[in-house]
Design an enzyme around this catalytic site. Sequence first.
Site, PDB file in Angstrom:
ATOM      1  N   LEU A 115      33.379  38.353  32.005  1.00  0.00           N
ATOM      2  CA  LEU A 115      34.346  39.302  31.444  1.00  0.00           C
ATOM      3  C   LEU A 115      35.100  40.015  32.559  1.00  0.00           C
ATOM      4  O   LEU A 115      34.512  40.344  33.591  1.00  0.00           O
ATOM      5  CB  LEU A 115      33.574  40.352  30.621  1.00  0.00           C
ATOM      6  CG  LEU A 115      34.350  41.523  30.042  1.00  0.00           C
ATOM      7  CD1 LEU A 115      35.002  41.109  28.729  1.00  0.00           C
ATOM      8  CD2 LEU A 115      33.420  42.704  29.818  1.00  0.00           C
ATOM      9  N   CYS A 116      36.391  40.253  32.342  1.00  0.00           N
ATOM     10  CA  CYS A 116      37.173  41.109  33.240  1.00  0.00           C
ATOM     11  C   CYS A 116      38.121  41.938  32.376  1.00  0.00           C
ATOM     12  O   CYS A 116      37.820  42.204  31.217  1.00  0.00           O
ATOM     13  CB  CYS A 116      37.902  40.291  34.310  1.00  0.00           C
ATOM     14  SG  CYS A 116      39.233  39.244  33.686  1.00  0.00           S
ATOM     15  N   HIS A 117      39.268  42.334  32.929  1.00  0.00           N
ATOM     16  CA  HIS A 117      40.214  43.161  32.181  1.00  0.00           C
ATOM     17  C   HIS A 117      40.946  42.362  31.105  1.00  0.00           C
ATOM     18  O   HIS A 117      40.962  42.762  29.939  1.00  0.00           O
ATOM     19  CB  HIS A 117      41.211  43.800  33.157  1.00  0.00           C
ATOM     20  CG  HIS A 117      42.092  44.838  32.517  1.00  0.00           C
ATOM     21  ND1 HIS A 117      43.225  45.285  33.127  1.00  0.00           N
ATOM     22  CD2 HIS A 117      42.017  45.496  31.349  1.00  0.00           C
ATOM     23  CE1 HIS A 117      43.812  46.190  32.352  1.00  0.00           C
ATOM     24  NE2 HIS A 117      43.095  46.334  31.265  1.00  0.00           N
ATOM     25  N   GLY A 119      40.910  38.539  31.272  1.00  0.00           N
ATOM     26  CA  GLY A 119      40.403  37.172  31.211  1.00  0.00           C
ATOM     27  C   GLY A 119      40.847  36.276  32.351  1.00  0.00           C
ATOM     28  O   GLY A 119      40.490  35.105  32.370  1.00  0.00           O
ATOM     29  N   ILE A 144      38.029  42.900  28.471  1.00  0.00           N
ATOM     30  CA  ILE A 144      37.673  44.208  27.900  1.00  0.00           C
ATOM     31  C   ILE A 144      38.832  44.762  27.072  1.00  0.00           C
ATOM     32  O   ILE A 144      38.614  45.497  26.109  1.00  0.00           O
ATOM     33  CB  ILE A 144      37.228  45.200  28.997  1.00  0.00           C
ATOM     34  CG1 ILE A 144      36.551  46.449  28.400  1.00  0.00           C
ATOM     35  CG2 ILE A 144      38.381  45.614  29.877  1.00  0.00           C
ATOM     36  CD1 ILE A 144      35.117  46.264  28.050  1.00  0.00           C
TER      37      ILE A 144
END
Length: 159
Positions: A115-117, A119, A144
């Site tokens: 997961l990141c901000h 994708g 997220i």
Amino acid sequence: GLPVRRGSSCAERVFLCGAVSRSARQSPDRQGLRIGAVPGNLRDSVWNGGAVSILQVSVSELRDRRDAKEAFLLLDVREPFEVEVASIAGALTIPMGEIPARLEEIAKDRPVLVLCHHGIRSFQVGHWLRTQGFEDVSNVQGGIDAWSLEIDSSVPRYM
């Protein structure tokens, strides 16, 4: 919103991590891996970059797997200042640029959802993990931000 910090662009993080992409324009990084531009279409269900593919999961699927208490590792590859603003409980947080040095912290015996901000960084890290022998790695599409929009509006959004 969160201020943009110099030296924290996705492209710079990709270089630091040594992640792999399908770009034809690649150059070696400090760890001997090949790097390139971020793939343009992250909506593909599976991207095959030669011998390595990376699955995409939606935030709805992430929620369902959590609700079912499925055994998996949620790996958050955002920077600490981002995690302070918005996070999902239970995630292992290792910033993208620290992944190679902290690889032993990531369990290979269960699925890893990255997961990141939005994708993009998570896609790069997920693909790199596959090249390092991780069998079951998926990218959380939309990151997220999608989690906040679609699953839990109490998680703040940021720029």
